[in-house]
Design a protein around this motif. Structure first.
Motif, PDB file in Angstrom:
ATOM      1  N   PRO A  97     -26.334  20.661  21.269  1.00 26.80           N
ATOM      2  CA  PRO A  97     -25.828  19.484  22.036  1.00 26.80           C
ATOM      3  C   PRO A  97     -26.571  18.959  23.437  1.00 26.80           C
ATOM      4  CG  PRO A  97     -23.997  20.837  21.650  1.00 26.80           C
ATOM      5  CD  PRO A  97     -25.162  21.684  21.349  1.00 26.80           C
ATOM      6  N   THR A 123     -21.713  14.508  18.474  1.00 28.99           N
ATOM      7  CA  THR A 123     -22.480  15.583  19.347  1.00 28.99           C
ATOM      8  C   THR A 123     -22.012  16.717  19.519  1.00 28.99           C
ATOM      9  OG1 THR A 123     -22.816  13.311  20.978  1.00 28.99           O
ATOM     10  CG2 THR A 123     -23.348  15.581  21.845  1.00 28.99           C
ATOM     11  N   TYR A 124     -20.781  17.090  19.533  1.00 26.65           N
ATOM     12  CA  TYR A 124     -20.198  18.384  19.791  1.00 26.65           C
ATOM     13  C   TYR A 124     -19.498  18.888  18.426  1.00 26.65           C
ATOM     14  CZ  TYR A 124     -20.825  17.225  24.582  1.00 26.65           C
ATOM     15  OH  TYR A 124     -21.432  16.729  25.962  1.00 26.65           O
ATOM     16  N   CYS A 159     -18.347  11.745  21.050  1.00 25.85           N
ATOM     17  CA  CYS A 159     -17.819  13.239  21.261  1.00 25.85           C
ATOM     18  C   CYS A 159     -17.997  14.171  19.746  1.00 25.85           C
ATOM     19  CB  CYS A 159     -16.539  13.342  21.794  1.00 25.85           C
ATOM     20  SG  CYS A 159     -16.261  12.625  23.555  1.00 25.85           S
TER      21      CYS A 159
END
Length: 460
Positions: free
Chosen positions: A206, A195-196, A192
């Motif tokens: 993303p 990716t973000y 997470c």
């Protein structure tokens, strides 16, 4: 061999060559190939495409030799080095005889051959780190295993899925449950974060590689679909049947022994990432070509060894199972199966005399490259790009679009081989004619290769 006979390509060899060169110059891993679709000649950091800071370890090699050949040799060395910790792992589990045979089977395995055939990818680091990771688990070294898992996360962001899968598998091993829980939680959190947060900070979208639109528009929606309609999973896993063939070719040479080990959850998690994709853009993920299976081959071998050892322990002296062959024999059968399919994949080219000679057009390609000055921005035909990447700013040859109407001051076109960014060879010829109409002059033309340049003062 393939590089010097013009059988490599811009994707992905030049991309990584440009990125590692950036590290070697003590800068960012910038690629003009990646940036070209935003603005002609612009550079995009590889950290915004995939989070792969591990590539920086290759930068010192560019101080010795600056060029894509360095990446090809480094990848071969990394793949080969993985056999050493793997040998230690197998010897401890099944004995020295099995260790030698399975190490050879790994080195000759088709996922490694296909990855080498694809020239270079950051997954080159994965087998070595994976072998160290499983060997440290086998040795009972918890902190060292956690450290190896952490290093794996620096290779590429989706390897967090691998770490999550391994963590889930270790929950089934009583003395490793705490470590497994840490890997599961840490891998999910890192995925997470990368990716973000991390990758978007470098300009990433993303959703760039979201190929799961059948399941939903984002991970939360897709997860809800998977949980509410689990039978859809079976349909997607079997469509197209390329997925089934890939799974068979991964597990059958290993006698399906990985499925007897909880370690199999790690490679299965990465396989799920690929095989549950539904969009046409993910077609390359499903088959046996390219580098994708190199990320899981070592984990499958290690899980197979663990599965063979578990099977041997579980059936020792029990009727009717006591007549099963020993774990060493099972390992030998696995090795023979793995070696038997070698001729059907990339290593089979080594046995074909026709694979070695250079193409008849190679002389023309060399002469065409000589006409390109050092340091210029040049749109290059795919197969020639890696051979000129060390001394020019390479981007892929492509026709102008509404979003990117500019063209490079130098063009090295190929009118005989179909190019990735053109619909046909006729479209390639039409682009060359358009460039001539725009005022580009011809510096070279032979055997399908055409070198054009813009003589206007603004282009130098």
């Amino acid at each position: 061999m393939k590089l010097h006979t013009f059988r490599t390509g811009i994707y992905d060899l030049v991309i990584f060559d440009q990125g590692v060169r950036g590290y070697a110059h003590l800068g960012a891993p910038l690629s003009s190939v990646k940036g070209n679709w935003q603005e002609l000649g612009s550079a995009f950091t590889l950290l915004g495409d995939h989070f792969s800071p591990m590539l920086a370890l290759l930068a010192p090699l560019y101080w010795v030799h600056d060029g894509p050949e360095t990446l090809i040799v480094a990848q071969a060395a990394l793949f080969s080095a993985a056999a050493v910790p793997f040998w230690v792992y197998v010897r401890r589990a099944l004995g020295a005889g099995a260790a030698y045979s399975l190490a050879v089977a790994y080195l000759l395995s088709w996922p490694i051959a296909e990855a080498v055939n694809f020239h270079f990818h950051e997954y080159a680091f994965v087998p070595l780190i994976t072998a160290v990771l499983f060997e440290r688990i086998q040795a009972g070294r918890r902190w060292q295993a956690l450290a190896a898992a952490g290093v794996l996360l620096l290779v590429k962001e989706d390897l967090a899925i691998f770490v999550v899968g391994l963590g889930a598998g270790l929950l089934f091993v009583r003395e490793w449950r705490r470590v497994g829980a840490a890997m599961l939680a840490g891998g999910a959190a890192f995925l997470c974060l990368a990716t973000y947060v991390i990758m978007p900070a470098f300009g990433a979208d993303p959703g760039r590689y979201w190929y799961y639109t059948r399941w939903g528009a984002d991970p939360a929606e897709a997860l809800g679909h998977l949980l509410s309609q689990p039978l859809d999973i079976l349909h997607v896993l079997a469509t197209p049947d390329t997925k089934l063939w890939t799974l068979l070719l991964l597990f059958a040479p290993l006698c399906f022994l990985p499925l007897l080990s909880p370690y199999a959850l790690a490679p299965l998690a990465l396989l799920a990432e690929r095989m549950l994709a539904t969009d046409a853009g993910a077609a390359g993920w499903w088959g046996t070509r390219y580098h994708y299976n190199a990320a899981i081959v070592m984990a499958l071998f290690c899980a197979a060894v663990d599965g063979a050892a578990r099977l041997h322990r579980a059936t020792r002296g029990r009727r009717p199972w006591r007549f099963l062959p020993s774990a060493t024999v099972l390992a030998a059968v696995t090795t023979v199966a793995a070696v038997a399919i070698v001729p059907f994949f990339a290593l089979g080219n080594l046995f074909k005399p026709s694979w070695y000679p250079a193409d008849a057009r190679s002389t023309a390609a060399v002469e065409a490259m000589r006409r390109i000055p050092d340091g210029v921005l040049v749109e290059v035909a795919n197969a020639v790009g890696p051979n000129i990447s060390a001394r020019t700013k390479v981007v892929a040859w492509a026709a102008k679009t509404a979003s990117r109407p500019e063209r490079a001051p130098w063009i090295l076109a190929d009118l005989k081989d179909k190019q990735p960014h053109f619909a046909s060879i006729q479209a390639q010829a039409a682009d060359v004619e358009l460039l001539r109409q725009r005022g580009y002059r011809e510096a070279f033309s032979r055997d399908g290769y055409v070198v054009l340049f813009d003589p206007s003062p603004t282009q130098g």
